[in-house]
Design an enzyme around this catalytic site. Structure first.
Site, short mmCIF file in Angstrom:
data_model
loop_
_atom_site.label_atom_id
_atom_site.label_comp_id
_atom_site.label_asym_id
_atom_site.label_seq_id
_atom_site.Cartn_x
_atom_site.Cartn_y
_atom_site.Cartn_z
CG ASN A 61 -93.62 69.68 90.89
OD1 ASN A 61 -94.25 68.76 91.41
ND2 ASN A 61 -93.40 70.82 91.50
CB ALA A 65 -79.17 71.90 93.52
CE1 TYR A 67 -82.98 76.31 93.92
CE2 TYR A 67 -84.24 78.34 93.77
CZ TYR A 67 -83.59 77.38 94.53
OH TYR A 67 -83.55 77.51 95.89
CD GLU A 74 -98.30 71.59 84.45
OE1 GLU A 74 -97.20 71.35 85.00
OE2 GLU A 74 -99.05 72.51 84.82
CB CYS A 114 -96.45 73.70 81.01
SG CYS A 114 -95.16 73.06 82.11
N1 THU Z 1 -95.00 73.81 88.65
C1 THU Z 1 -95.56 72.77 87.95
O1 THU Z 1 -95.11 71.62 88.03
N2 THU Z 1 -96.62 73.04 87.16
C2 THU Z 1 -97.24 74.26 87.08
O2 THU Z 1 -98.23 74.38 86.36
C3 THU Z 1 -96.71 75.39 87.82
C4 THU Z 1 -95.46 75.16 88.57
C5 THU Z 1 -93.89 73.50 89.54
C6 THU Z 1 -92.55 74.02 89.13
C7 THU Z 1 -91.85 74.05 90.47
O3 THU Z 1 -91.36 72.76 90.78
C8 THU Z 1 -92.95 74.39 91.47
O4 THU Z 1 -94.16 74.05 90.82
C9 THU Z 1 -92.99 75.84 91.89
O5 THU Z 1 -93.00 76.68 90.80
#
Ligand code: THU
Length: 159
Positions: A61, A65, A67, A74, A114
């Site tokens: 991920n 900034a 958001y 994914e 995702c």
């Molecule tokens: N996030 C993911 O990368 N995959 C998921 O399945 C859930 C959430 C990330 C997004 C963000 O960078 C952080 O986790 C908190 O939500």
């Protein structure tokens, strides 16, 4: 009026019980958490895709900034795989999450956006993509992305 029930089936394994190729894919997802850019959530997620050509594409991920401009592991990974190998189906995906110095005991499940993106890749190639969701105590294994998204909207929905 009639009522309908939609069921989701999944298998719950311990990591050691997985086949070797699935253990390898989970390890690739776990390795990726160190590459996350997460100065805001401090929640590290890694994803790894096994492609039909034997390649493994892995990602993490990437936050921002502003958001909403960030992206989950994914989608980072599946978009890269489809961009790099547009004709190669995906054979499986593994996801792992790490925070506060450890991998989570129970798996995280992908967010709605995702799921939708992964489902596009599954339908695009017409091949089910097994989903491996890693936790140190349990690994959830779903046979296909479709099972994560009941009542989904796909290309055929427009016909
Ligand atoms: N996030 C993911 O990368 N995959 C998921 O399945 C859930 C959430 C990330 C997004 C963000 O960078 C952080 O986790 C908190 O939500």
């Amino acid at each position: 009026m009639q009522k309908k029930t939609i069921e989701t089936h999944m298998a719950v394994y311990r990591f050691e019980e997985l086949d070797e190729d699935y253990r390898m894919l989970v390890e690739k997802a776990k390795e990726q958490v160190k590459n996350s850019y997460v100065p805001y959530s401090h929640f590290h997620v890694g994803a790894a895709l096994l492609l039909e050509n034997g390649e493994v594409v892995a990602g993490s991920n990437q936050e921002n900034a502003a958001y909403p401009s960030g992206l989950c592991a994914e989608r980072v990974t599946v978009f890269y795989a489809n961009a790099r190998y547009p004709d190669v189906p995906v054979k499986a995906i593994a996801i792992a999450a790490w925070t506060d110095g450890h991998f989570l005991a129970q798996p995280i499940t992908p967010c709605g956006a995702c799921r939708q993106v992964l489902l596009e890749t599954e339908t695009r190639f017409g091949k089910d993509i097994p989903v491996l969701l890693y936790g140190t105590e349990s690994v959830y294994v779903l046979e296909r992305v479709r099972d994560l998204l009941p009542l989904c909207f796909v290309k055929d929905s427009m016909q």
